[in-house]
Enzyme design. Structure first.
Site, PDB file in Angstrom:
ATOM      1  N   ASP A 153       0.831  -1.209   0.000  1.00 26.43           N
ATOM      2  CA  ASP A 153       0.000   0.000   0.000  1.00 26.43           C
ATOM      3  C   ASP A 153       0.867   1.262   0.000  1.00 26.43           C
ATOM      4  O   ASP A 153       0.528   2.245  -0.646  1.00 26.43           O
ATOM      5  CB  ASP A 153      -0.955   0.014   1.193  1.00 26.43           C
ATOM      6  CG  ASP A 153      -1.825   1.260   1.139  1.00 26.43           C
ATOM      7  OD1 ASP A 153      -2.566   1.400   0.148  1.00 26.43           O
ATOM      8  OD2 ASP A 153      -1.724   2.099   2.039  1.00 26.43           O
ATOM      9  N   ARG A 184      -0.034   6.196  -6.896  1.00 23.44           N
ATOM     10  CA  ARG A 184      -1.362   6.731  -7.254  1.00 23.44           C
ATOM     11  C   ARG A 184      -1.405   8.241  -7.070  1.00 23.44           C
ATOM     12  O   ARG A 184      -2.042   8.959  -7.840  1.00 23.44           O
ATOM     13  CB  ARG A 184      -2.437   6.056  -6.380  1.00 23.44           C
ATOM     14  CG  ARG A 184      -2.704   4.609  -6.781  1.00 23.44           C
ATOM     15  CD  ARG A 184      -3.480   3.885  -5.693  1.00 23.44           C
ATOM     16  NE  ARG A 184      -4.716   4.553  -5.374  1.00 23.44           N
ATOM     17  CZ  ARG A 184      -5.267   4.600  -4.154  1.00 23.44           C
ATOM     18  NH1 ARG A 184      -4.689   3.983  -3.142  1.00 23.44           N
ATOM     19  NH2 ARG A 184      -6.390   5.234  -3.954  1.00 23.44           N
ATOM     20  N   SER A 236      -6.859  -0.224  -0.407  1.00 24.87           N
ATOM     21  CA  SER A 236      -5.813   0.456   0.364  1.00 24.87           C
ATOM     22  C   SER A 236      -6.217   0.529   1.839  1.00 24.87           C
ATOM     23  O   SER A 236      -5.447   0.153   2.736  1.00 24.87           O
ATOM     24  CB  SER A 236      -5.610   1.861  -0.227  1.00 24.87           C
ATOM     25  OG  SER A 236      -4.928   2.699   0.649  1.00 24.87           O
TER      26      SER A 236
END
Ligand code: URA
Length: 433
Positions: free
Chosen positions: A161, A168, A183
């Site tokens: 993550d 991201r 996430s």
């Protein structure tokens, strides 16, 4: 299995298998898949979405990418709550002590603030000496003796993550429901709690700006948790205006302490009571009405306050500050913002309020930035209140005088006035079980 084939399959609307999803996550964490291919897959997911099965598999692959928190020697049922993030959201500081004071263990791992939203760990660190980096043994010992401990996420928890979130963030793929759900739940499932209550925020101060998206996010996260064997509930709650009056770390801790002592702003107190009651209900402490009564008693009797004080002491914090919050760290500059108009405050842009606090030093733009615990905003008037031109609207706190002028402008631009009172929004939009 070639990464190229996975990207093409998702780009063309295909469904990825569990093996393919694990291969992607494990390969990315091992450094075998380059960022450009991982970001291409994130973009394909952003446009094509994922089925509930794919989203669950992605969540479990994120969870399995690192260590799990070992809570096997914590006796009794464990409950957690998680907020998707908002402005002035200090609920964990009140909700966790309420629930722990009613006999349910809360072993909580929390995050730091990023962007316009605050984080529980930064808030707690404004209490001098408070340690959020307890070893697993220390953490379990505090939970067993006090009933509650709040620590930061360990470095080895869900490393996939950390990598994916950073990617991201720079590839315009944060606001994808399957990516957000995996996430958040990937990290939550590492703690292996029995029950989880999710506070999914909706509105201008949250990641999800509209209700439909927030409900969809809440539904998929509840489904993922259930598939992983957890008791789950989500509440979709308002974040179109900041929660309570304080925005910024030490200011929010003071407001939380005020609430634990039976005062505090009514919207904040109410949300804390609802969340705490739902956590206890999920942990089978009684009916929802009975749990609400228990939560109110915990505040009124001072039991929840005492648990908070015990936790601060057990984690090395200066407990005198809990009894005398007026002695907490103070900013050098305190500046009142006056209303330029007469009328009802009809709307505020809560994200801009959060960014205003950040510009005063209360938040960070990157995880490396240092924050100023004393900085922030205290709102004297909020959406729905009437204010006269020249009356005080808010107080800004900071240690850099040069930041005040533009922060004041941001705050005023983010506020709208109207002759008519606005229609009030509910605090809680939906409960998803
Ligand atoms: N919070 C998270 O932990 N992850 C996201 O993707 C968004 C908010």
């Amino acid at each position: 299995m070639r990464m190229y084939d996975l990207i093409k399959k998702k780009r063309d609307g295909g469904v990825l298998s569990r093996e393919e999803i694990y291969a992607f996550i494990n390969g990315y964490v091992a450094g075998e898949i380059p960022d450009y291919q991982a970001s291409a897959l994130c973009m394909a997911i952003y446009f094509q979405g994922m089925t509930p099965e794919e989203t669950t598999d992605l969540t479990l692959a994120v969870r399995d990418s690192g260590e799990m928190l070992d809570c096997s020697d914590i006796q009794g049922i464990r409950v957690d709550k998680h907020s998707t993030g908002g402005v002035g959201d200090k609920t964990s500081l009140v909700v966790a002590p309420i629930v722990a004071s009613c006999g349910i263990k809360v072993a909580k791992m929390s995050g730091r603030g990023l962007g316009h939203t605050g984080g529980t760990i930064d808030k707690l660190e404004s209490i001098h000496g408070f340690r959020t980096d307890l070893s697993p043994d220390e953490f379990r010992a505090v939970v067993n003796s006090v009933g509650l401990s709040i620590v930061g996420q360990s470095r080895n928890l869900a490393p996939a993550d950390k990598l994916l979130y950073a990617l991201r963030d720079v590839t315009a793929t944060v606001d994808s429901i399957p990516l957000i759900a995996s996430s958040i739940m990937g990290k939550k499932l590492c703690a292996d709690d029995d029950c989880i209550v999710l506070d999914v925020k909706t509105g201008s101060g949250s990641f999800m700006k509209n209700k439909e998206d927030s409900i969809q996010l809440a539904e998929i996260m509840v489904e993922i948790g259930k598939r992983a064997g957890k008791q789950m509930m989500a509440l979709v709650t308002d974040m179109d205006k900041p929660l309570g009056s304080a925005i910024g770390n030490a200011l929010e801790v003071k407001e939380a302490i005020e609430t634990l002592q039976g005062g505090g702003p009514s919207d904040f107190r109410e949300l804390c009571l609802v969340l705490a009651a739902n956590m206890m209900y999920l942990a089978k402490k009684g009916s929802l009405d009975e749990c609400r009564v228990l939560a109110e008693e915990a505040l009124v009797s001072g039991r929840a306050f005492q648990v908070f004080a015990n936790m601060v002491k057990a984690q090395g914090g200066d407990v005198e500050l809990v009894y005398h919050p007026e002695q907490m760290i103070q900013a050098a500059y305190i500046h009142t913002v006056y209303s330029p108009h007469t009328g009802y405050i009809s709307r505020v842009n809560a994200e801009q309020y959060g960014l205003c606090a950040l510009s005063l030093g209360a938040g960070r733009n990157t995880m490396e930035d240092k924050i100023d615990h004393s900085a922030g905003i205290y709102l004297l008037k909020k959406t729905g209140d009437f204010i006269k031109q020249g009356d005080a609207l808010a107080i800004l706190y900071c240690n850099r005088e040069s930041a005040l002028e533009s922060a004041e402008k941001t705050l005023i631009h983010a506020t709208e006035w109207n002759d008519d009172a606005p229609v009030s929004h509910p605090l809680i939009y939906k409960q998803i079980l």
